[in-house]
Design a protein around this motif. Structure first.
Motif, mmCIF file in Angstrom:
data_model
loop_
_atom_site.group_PDB
_atom_site.id
_atom_site.type_symbol
_atom_site.label_atom_id
_atom_site.label_comp_id
_atom_site.label_asym_id
_atom_site.label_seq_id
_atom_site.Cartn_x
_atom_site.Cartn_y
_atom_site.Cartn_z
ATOM 1 N N LYS A 81 0.918 -1.266 0.503
ATOM 2 C CA LYS A 81 0.054 -0.106 -0.180
ATOM 3 C C LYS A 81 0.786 1.086 -0.089
ATOM 4 O O LYS A 81 1.596 0.821 0.680
ATOM 5 N N ARG A 82 0.695 2.290 -0.745
ATOM 6 C CA ARG A 82 0.953 3.246 -0.519
ATOM 7 C C ARG A 82 0.881 4.289 0.494
ATOM 8 O O ARG A 82 -0.783 4.486 0.595
ATOM 9 N N TYR A 83 1.508 5.417 1.052
ATOM 10 C CA TYR A 83 1.362 6.091 1.932
ATOM 11 C C TYR A 83 2.221 7.418 1.847
ATOM 12 O O TYR A 83 2.577 7.723 1.853
ATOM 13 N N LEU A 84 1.231 8.384 2.552
ATOM 14 C CA LEU A 84 2.184 9.987 2.173
ATOM 15 C C LEU A 84 1.938 10.306 3.297
ATOM 16 O O LEU A 84 1.523 10.144 4.850
ATOM 17 N N LEU A 85 3.716 10.819 3.945
ATOM 18 C CA LEU A 85 3.970 10.924 5.342
ATOM 19 C C LEU A 85 3.984 12.540 4.674
ATOM 20 O O LEU A 85 4.870 12.932 4.096
ATOM 21 N N ALA A 86 3.323 13.417 5.402
ATOM 22 C CA ALA A 86 3.380 15.084 4.881
ATOM 23 C C ALA A 86 3.953 15.519 6.141
ATOM 24 O O ALA A 86 3.223 15.580 7.226
ATOM 25 N N VAL A 87 4.386 16.363 6.201
ATOM 26 C CA VAL A 87 5.906 17.103 7.029
ATOM 27 C C VAL A 87 5.220 17.934 7.165
ATOM 28 O O VAL A 87 4.757 18.799 6.476
ATOM 29 N N GLN A 88 4.979 18.366 8.747
ATOM 30 C CA GLN A 88 4.185 20.029 8.745
ATOM 31 C C GLN A 88 5.601 20.770 9.471
ATOM 32 O O GLN A 88 6.170 20.372 9.685
ATOM 33 N N PHE A 89 4.869 22.130 9.399
ATOM 34 C CA PHE A 89 6.385 23.288 9.670
ATOM 35 C C PHE A 89 5.716 24.307 9.889
ATOM 36 O O PHE A 89 4.623 24.967 9.234
ATOM 37 N N ASP A 90 5.802 25.161 11.379
ATOM 38 C CA ASP A 90 5.458 26.198 11.514
ATOM 39 C C ASP A 90 6.264 27.198 11.351
ATOM 40 O O ASP A 90 7.644 26.896 12.134
ATOM 41 N N GLU A 91 6.265 27.329 10.428
ATOM 42 C CA GLU A 91 6.701 29.431 9.546
ATOM 43 C C GLU A 91 7.175 30.087 10.535
ATOM 44 O O GLU A 91 7.630 31.112 9.653
ATOM 45 N N SER A 92 6.460 30.366 11.490
ATOM 46 C CA SER A 92 6.451 31.813 12.095
ATOM 47 C C SER A 92 7.930 31.323 13.336
ATOM 48 O O SER A 92 8.013 32.087 13.702
ATOM 49 N N HIS A 93 8.247 29.841 12.615
ATOM 50 C CA HIS A 93 9.346 29.392 14.101
ATOM 51 C C HIS A 93 10.452 29.171 12.268
ATOM 52 O O HIS A 93 10.977 27.540 13.105
ATOM 53 N N PRO A 94 11.426 29.756 12.056
ATOM 54 C CA PRO A 94 12.099 28.906 10.956
ATOM 55 C C PRO A 94 13.306 28.180 11.571
ATOM 56 O O PRO A 94 13.803 29.238 12.750
ATOM 57 N N GLU A 95 14.488 27.701 10.646
ATOM 58 C CA GLU A 95 15.723 26.926 11.542
ATOM 59 C C GLU A 95 16.520 28.304 10.862
ATOM 60 O O GLU A 95 16.700 28.859 10.208
#
Length: 117
Positions: A2-16
């Motif tokens: 089976k195929r899965y999407l692993l969607a990475v979330q990011f809080d853009e108000s705290h950039p690295e």
């Protein structure tokens, strides 16, 4: 498989910082190599910040376009993996490794595998 999407979330108000980003990319690359060796890796990609996006919306037989994301939220889609696994438990195991590598939340969503006609 089976195929899965692993969607990475990011809080853009705290950039690295540049250093944090390089370290995150190095850790993520190791997970990519591990996924490839296990036969689970299909495709992965990082995305530009949400300000670079355009939303195309259908309405009455035509479309409208707006800059940026439609949803007003701190977390935006930052990148993704498309993987193939035997089951959801295996997909979740990869998501745990990915989340630790990139230091971000990951949403795991199975593909809707429609039968071929």
């Amino acid at each position: 498989m089976k195929r899965y999407l692993l969607a990475v979330q990011f809080d853009e108000s705290h950039p690295e910082t540049e250093e944090e980003l390089r370290a995150q990319l190095a850790r993520t690359h190791k997970v990519n190599l591990e996924m490839e060796a296990a036969g689970s890796w299909v495709f992965a990609g990082g995305l530009m910040p949400s300000y670079a996006s355009t939303v195309v919306r259908p309405a009455n037989g035509t479309t409208t376009m707006t800059d940026g994301p439609f949803a007003e939220t701190k977390e935006q889609l930052a990148g993704f993996w498309v993987i193939q696994c035997e089951d959801a438990d295996q997909a979740l195991a990869w998501a745990r490794k990915g989340a630790l590598a990139c230091g971000r939340p990951i949403e795991v969503r199975p593909f809707n595998e429609l039968p071929a006609e």
